[in-house]
Design an enzyme around this catalytic site. Structure first.
Site, PDB file in Angstrom:
ATOM      1  N   ASP A  41     -50.360  -8.823 -13.184  1.00 23.40           N
ATOM      2  CA  ASP A  41     -50.894  -8.809 -14.240  1.00 23.40           C
ATOM      3  C   ASP A  41     -49.944 -10.473 -15.165  1.00 23.40           C
ATOM      4  O   ASP A  41     -49.559 -11.119 -15.881  1.00 23.40           O
ATOM      5  CB  ASP A  41     -50.469  -8.015 -15.094  1.00 23.40           C
ATOM      6  CG  ASP A  41     -52.075  -6.940 -15.194  1.00 23.40           C
ATOM      7  OD1 ASP A  41     -52.636  -7.147 -13.710  1.00 23.40           O
ATOM      8  OD2 ASP A  41     -51.512  -6.242 -15.589  1.00 23.40           O
ATOM      9  N   LYS A 139     -58.475  -5.180 -12.117  1.00 24.41           N
ATOM     10  CA  LYS A 139     -58.655  -4.138 -12.255  1.00 24.41           C
ATOM     11  C   LYS A 139     -58.638  -3.465 -14.294  1.00 24.41           C
ATOM     12  O   LYS A 139     -59.055  -4.720 -14.989  1.00 24.41           O
ATOM     13  CB  LYS A 139     -57.105  -2.837 -12.398  1.00 24.41           C
ATOM     14  CG  LYS A 139     -55.769  -4.196 -12.728  1.00 24.41           C
ATOM     15  CD  LYS A 139     -54.698  -3.858 -12.566  1.00 24.41           C
ATOM     16  CE  LYS A 139     -53.478  -4.013 -13.890  1.00 24.41           C
ATOM     17  NZ  LYS A 139     -53.329  -3.807 -14.714  1.00 24.41           N
ATOM     18  N   CYS A 184     -48.102  -1.472 -16.855  1.00 21.92           N
ATOM     19  CA  CYS A 184     -48.975  -1.692 -16.023  1.00 21.92           C
ATOM     20  C   CYS A 184     -47.581  -2.071 -14.342  1.00 21.92           C
ATOM     21  O   CYS A 184     -48.466  -1.511 -13.346  1.00 21.92           O
ATOM     22  CB  CYS A 184     -49.606  -3.284 -15.712  1.00 21.92           C
ATOM     23  SG  CYS A 184     -51.501  -2.778 -16.623  1.00 21.92           S
TER      24      CYS A 184
HETATM   25  C1  VGL Z   1     -51.074  -3.883 -19.928  1.00 23.25           C
HETATM   26  C2  VGL Z   1     -51.609  -3.423 -21.867  1.00 23.25           C
HETATM   27  C3  VGL Z   1     -52.857  -3.251 -21.588  1.00 23.25           C
HETATM   28  C4  VGL Z   1     -50.325  -4.647 -18.979  1.00 23.25           C
HETATM   29  C5  VGL Z   1     -52.672  -4.047 -19.630  1.00 23.25           C
HETATM   30  O1  VGL Z   1     -50.412  -5.700 -17.342  1.00 23.25           O
HETATM   31  O2  VGL Z   1     -48.758  -4.635 -18.799  1.00 23.25           O
HETATM   32  N1  VGL Z   1     -50.314  -3.625 -20.987  1.00 23.25           N
HETATM   33  N2  VGL Z   1     -53.651  -3.817 -20.437  1.00 23.25           N
END
Ligand code: VGL
Ligand code: ZN
Length: 237
Positions: A41, A139, A184
């Site tokens: 991410d 995802k 994540c």
């Molecule tokens: C994430 C919160 C919501 C992450 C993704 O990538 O850690 N955190 N969505």
């Protein structure tokens, strides 16, 4: 039986190890064909100016770019939500970001709107430089189910297919880097262990959100799951 000479030389090595700066002893892990780097991410929403910016998140980019050069197998992930996603506070009337709600699959932290499919915020950072990455896995793309993990959605049963992909390519060791350490990255690392991979989280290649003690808890949970916590200077070609 150990001879006197061997014992003395063993003690010598230990004394030397105690004196050496850590960096000189650290470079001991050499990724091989059975190793994959998972870059979690690294998207505009989680970087400075983004809607869910992780403090110092941009600092992971040069570390990850360097690390990626010693891995022939790299997978990138992308948080990829619908508009009005169930994980967004704005979807639930009267709720604010960082509050939690109970959903059918368990507790859900509510977030600012982030990583909406096809938006600039959802794009991977343009500063990532990993042209040899073999797979981008998305995802959290179903409206009613979140997915911190790159392996299994938050319902605890729907697979993203990543474990099967890695196994089909004879990967046994998974190294994780990216954002955010306590969400994540941690969920992906714990699921990697559940799927049977040797799992390493590269601490200085990650940054956390740390909402209400979540970072310390995530490290405790990862350690309990058998995840190894390492630094980027322990990896070399
Ligand atoms: C994430 C919160 C919501 C992450 C993704 O990538 O850690 N955190 N969505
Ligand atoms: Zn998300």
């Amino acid at each position: 039986m150990l001879g006197r000479r061997q014992i003395l030389s063993g003690l010598g090595t230990m004394a030397l190890a105690a004196m050496m700066p850590r960096a000189l002893w650290a470079a001991s892990i050499k990724p091989d064909e059975a190793s994959a780097l998972l870059v979690i991410d690294v998207q505009n929403c989680f970087l400075p100016g983004g809607s869910l910016a992780v403090k110092d998140g941009e600092q992971v980019v040069p570390v990850i770019n360097r690390l990626a050069q010693v891995f022939s197998n790299v997978v990138l992930t992308q948080d990829w939500h619908t508009g009005g996603h169930i994980s967004f506070a704005s979807t639930h009337s009267g709720k604010k970001p960082f509050e939690t709600i109970e959903l059918a699959y368990g507790k859900q932290v509510l977030w600012p709107d982030h990583c909406v499919q096809g938006t600039d915020g959802a794009a991977l950072s343009k500063d990532l430089s990993i042209p040899h990455a073999g797979l981008v896995i998305r995802k959290g793309f179903r409206k009613d189910v979140d997915s911190y993990s790159a392996f299994t959605e938050a319902d605890g049963k729907t697979t993203t297919g990543l474990a099967a992909y890695l196994k089909a390519r004879d990967i046994r060791n998974v190294f994780l880097a990216g954002l955010a350490t306590d969400f994540c990255v941690a969920w992906s690392a714990i699921d990697a262990r559940k799927a049977g991979f040797e799992t390493y989280v590269i601490e200085d290649a990650c940054r956390g959100i740390d909402a209400q003690g979540s970072l310390a808890k995530a490290w405790a949970d990862m350690t309990a799951a058998g995840v190894k916590r390492i630094q980027s200077n322990e990896i070399s070609a």
